[in-house]
Scaffold this motif. Sequence first.
Motif, mmCIF file in Angstrom:
data_model
loop_
_atom_site.group_PDB
_atom_site.id
_atom_site.type_symbol
_atom_site.label_atom_id
_atom_site.label_comp_id
_atom_site.label_asym_id
_atom_site.label_seq_id
_atom_site.Cartn_x
_atom_site.Cartn_y
_atom_site.Cartn_z
ATOM 1 N N PHE A 237 0.722 -1.311 0.030
ATOM 2 C CA PHE A 237 -0.098 -0.025 -0.018
ATOM 3 C C PHE A 237 0.683 1.453 0.078
ATOM 4 O O PHE A 237 0.526 2.286 -0.676
ATOM 5 C CB PHE A 237 -0.957 0.193 1.021
ATOM 6 C CG PHE A 237 -1.956 1.072 1.085
ATOM 7 C CD1 PHE A 237 -3.286 0.649 0.453
ATOM 8 C CD2 PHE A 237 -1.717 2.388 1.722
ATOM 9 C CE1 PHE A 237 -4.324 1.745 0.560
ATOM 10 C CE2 PHE A 237 -2.770 3.190 1.752
ATOM 11 C CZ PHE A 237 -3.994 2.882 1.155
ATOM 12 N N GLU A 238 1.926 1.166 0.853
ATOM 13 C CA GLU A 238 2.817 2.332 0.887
ATOM 14 C C GLU A 238 3.458 2.802 -0.407
ATOM 15 O O GLU A 238 3.498 3.929 -0.909
ATOM 16 C CB GLU A 238 3.792 2.045 1.968
ATOM 17 C CG GLU A 238 3.243 2.036 3.462
ATOM 18 C CD GLU A 238 2.308 3.697 3.662
ATOM 19 O OE1 GLU A 238 2.921 4.456 3.234
ATOM 20 O OE2 GLU A 238 1.348 3.493 4.310
ATOM 21 N N SER A 239 4.123 1.776 -1.156
ATOM 22 C CA SER A 239 4.894 1.886 -2.424
ATOM 23 C C SER A 239 3.578 2.581 -3.438
ATOM 24 O O SER A 239 4.240 3.568 -4.358
ATOM 25 C CB SER A 239 5.274 0.659 -2.979
ATOM 26 O OG SER A 239 6.304 0.202 -2.094
ATOM 27 N N GLU A 240 2.362 2.038 -3.223
ATOM 28 C CA GLU A 240 1.466 2.617 -4.033
ATOM 29 C C GLU A 240 0.895 4.179 -3.937
ATOM 30 O O GLU A 240 0.734 4.922 -4.817
ATOM 31 C CB GLU A 240 0.175 1.882 -4.219
ATOM 32 C CG GLU A 240 0.244 0.494 -4.917
ATOM 33 C CD GLU A 240 0.537 0.415 -6.355
ATOM 34 O OE1 GLU A 240 -0.220 1.279 -6.817
ATOM 35 O OE2 GLU A 240 1.509 -0.106 -6.716
ATOM 36 N N LYS A 241 1.156 4.488 -2.659
ATOM 37 C CA LYS A 241 0.866 5.931 -2.366
ATOM 38 C C LYS A 241 1.991 6.704 -2.617
ATOM 39 O O LYS A 241 1.585 7.835 -3.305
ATOM 40 C CB LYS A 241 0.886 6.079 -0.689
ATOM 41 C CG LYS A 241 0.514 7.311 -0.264
ATOM 42 C CD LYS A 241 0.637 7.344 1.395
ATOM 43 C CE LYS A 241 -0.372 6.116 2.027
ATOM 44 N NZ LYS A 241 -0.404 6.442 3.605
ATOM 45 N N VAL A 242 3.229 6.382 -2.733
ATOM 46 C CA VAL A 242 4.510 7.082 -3.252
ATOM 47 C C VAL A 242 4.345 7.161 -4.800
ATOM 48 O O VAL A 242 4.456 8.220 -5.378
ATOM 49 C CB VAL A 242 5.576 6.260 -2.953
ATOM 50 C CG1 VAL A 242 6.852 7.128 -3.690
ATOM 51 C CG2 VAL A 242 5.670 6.152 -1.302
ATOM 52 N N GLU A 243 3.798 6.002 -5.418
ATOM 53 C CA GLU A 243 3.580 6.140 -6.919
ATOM 54 C C GLU A 243 2.489 7.281 -7.233
ATOM 55 O O GLU A 243 2.711 7.872 -8.119
ATOM 56 C CB GLU A 243 3.145 4.672 -7.253
ATOM 57 C CG GLU A 243 2.942 4.527 -8.943
ATOM 58 C CD GLU A 243 2.448 3.287 -9.442
ATOM 59 O OE1 GLU A 243 2.850 3.126 -10.767
ATOM 60 O OE2 GLU A 243 1.887 2.692 -8.481
ATOM 61 N N LEU A 244 1.493 7.292 -6.558
ATOM 62 C CA LEU A 244 0.377 8.174 -6.919
ATOM 63 C C LEU A 244 0.912 9.613 -6.281
ATOM 64 O O LEU A 244 0.662 10.742 -7.213
ATOM 65 C CB LEU A 244 -0.652 7.967 -5.916
ATOM 66 C CG LEU A 244 -2.028 8.632 -6.248
ATOM 67 C CD1 LEU A 244 -2.553 8.270 -7.637
ATOM 68 C CD2 LEU A 244 -3.050 8.160 -5.211
ATOM 69 N N ALA A 245 1.727 9.786 -5.492
ATOM 70 C CA ALA A 245 2.165 11.095 -5.238
ATOM 71 C C ALA A 245 3.148 11.573 -6.409
ATOM 72 O O ALA A 245 3.192 12.682 -6.565
ATOM 73 C CB ALA A 245 2.974 11.125 -3.903
ATOM 74 N N ARG A 246 4.031 10.920 -6.892
ATOM 75 C CA ARG A 246 4.999 10.979 -7.710
ATOM 76 C C ARG A 246 4.281 11.368 -9.366
ATOM 77 O O ARG A 246 4.467 12.265 -9.922
ATOM 78 C CB ARG A 246 5.773 10.031 -8.274
ATOM 79 C CG ARG A 246 6.797 9.676 -7.141
ATOM 80 C CD ARG A 246 7.679 8.729 -7.508
ATOM 81 N NE ARG A 246 8.743 8.451 -6.329
ATOM 82 C CZ ARG A 246 9.525 7.436 -6.301
ATOM 83 N NH1 ARG A 246 9.337 6.311 -7.138
ATOM 84 N NH2 ARG A 246 10.454 7.261 -5.462
ATOM 85 N N ILE A 247 2.979 11.024 -9.445
ATOM 86 C CA ILE A 247 2.168 11.356 -10.476
ATOM 87 C C ILE A 247 1.634 12.770 -10.271
ATOM 88 O O ILE A 247 1.651 13.474 -11.293
ATOM 89 C CB ILE A 247 0.809 10.309 -10.779
ATOM 90 C CG1 ILE A 247 1.277 8.969 -11.116
ATOM 91 C CG2 ILE A 247 -0.327 10.920 -11.583
ATOM 92 C CD1 ILE A 247 0.156 7.757 -10.985
ATOM 93 N N TYR A 248 1.261 13.162 -9.022
ATOM 94 C CA TYR A 248 0.770 14.518 -9.015
ATOM 95 C C TYR A 248 2.179 15.681 -8.928
ATOM 96 O O TYR A 248 1.839 16.543 -9.357
ATOM 97 C CB TYR A 248 0.183 14.638 -7.517
ATOM 98 C CG TYR A 248 -1.028 13.739 -7.519
ATOM 99 C CD1 TYR A 248 -2.033 13.520 -8.353
ATOM 100 C CD2 TYR A 248 -1.512 12.946 -6.123
ATOM 101 C CE1 TYR A 248 -2.898 12.834 -8.446
ATOM 102 C CE2 TYR A 248 -2.568 12.217 -6.088
ATOM 103 C CZ TYR A 248 -3.531 12.261 -7.100
ATOM 104 O OH TYR A 248 -4.504 11.457 -7.032
ATOM 105 N N GLU A 249 3.022 14.846 -8.575
ATOM 106 C CA GLU A 249 4.400 15.689 -8.807
ATOM 107 C C GLU A 249 4.743 15.866 -10.378
ATOM 108 O O GLU A 249 4.958 17.230 -10.581
ATOM 109 C CB GLU A 249 5.711 15.068 -7.989
ATOM 110 C CG GLU A 249 5.566 15.226 -6.446
ATOM 111 C CD GLU A 249 6.682 14.644 -5.876
ATOM 112 O OE1 GLU A 249 8.028 14.889 -6.452
ATOM 113 O OE2 GLU A 249 6.814 13.857 -5.007
ATOM 114 N N GLY A 250 4.527 15.202 -10.871
ATOM 115 C CA GLY A 250 4.588 15.358 -12.333
ATOM 116 C C GLY A 250 3.744 16.307 -12.947
ATOM 117 O O GLY A 250 3.956 16.774 -14.214
#
Length: 229
Positions: free
Chosen positions: A91-104
Amino acid sequence: MSHEEIHRSHRVGWLRAAVLGANDGIVSTASLIIGVAAASTAQEGVLLAGVAGLVAGAMSMAAGEYVSVSSQADTENADLAIEQRSLEDDFESEKVELARIYEGRGVEPVLAHQVAEQLMAYDALGAHARDEIGISDNGTARPIQAALSSAGTFTIGAALPLVVAWAVPRSLLMILVALFSLAFLALLGAIAARAGGASITTGAIRVTFWGALAMALTAGVGQVFGVVA
């Protein structure tokens, strides 16, 4: 003072199928009628060919839309299943992945992480489906809706030139079916463009041009085979 825009993207699914069905109904049936009439067939034969084309076309449109949209739905469901397993496994890695999408997309890192955390707390799968995979509620595949919309509008579209062919004298059948069908197509293009928020003139011209081309080609084929016969 509040301001709320009127968006039309939620209409894409049914509007595409409806316009496709109506356009195909008018073009294919009118072209079939004109082609058969150009081969010097009696009016009864022309009408019989038109009715057969209507029934076969409506069933073909329904089956084609259902199969194609079902394939899209299968792909979406498979992607969602993969995403669900990823959320369950890490779950945590998926949260980081989603955050990076927003950063992009221009969101500051700290805020992006907060947004990802809050959205995933509310609906983790929905957040990833929308922002990672690109699946939204507006664009979700609905096979039955697409099939019914396409078949229904095809039947309505096909009935228009068929009624004209039934009502006019045999000597004027080809020209009147062509003229009325082009008018129907122009109206369809205008209505579809209006529903989709596009240029009415462009929509009408686009649909009418391809319809006229199809009728002209079919009339040519009918004349060739009529001469050969």
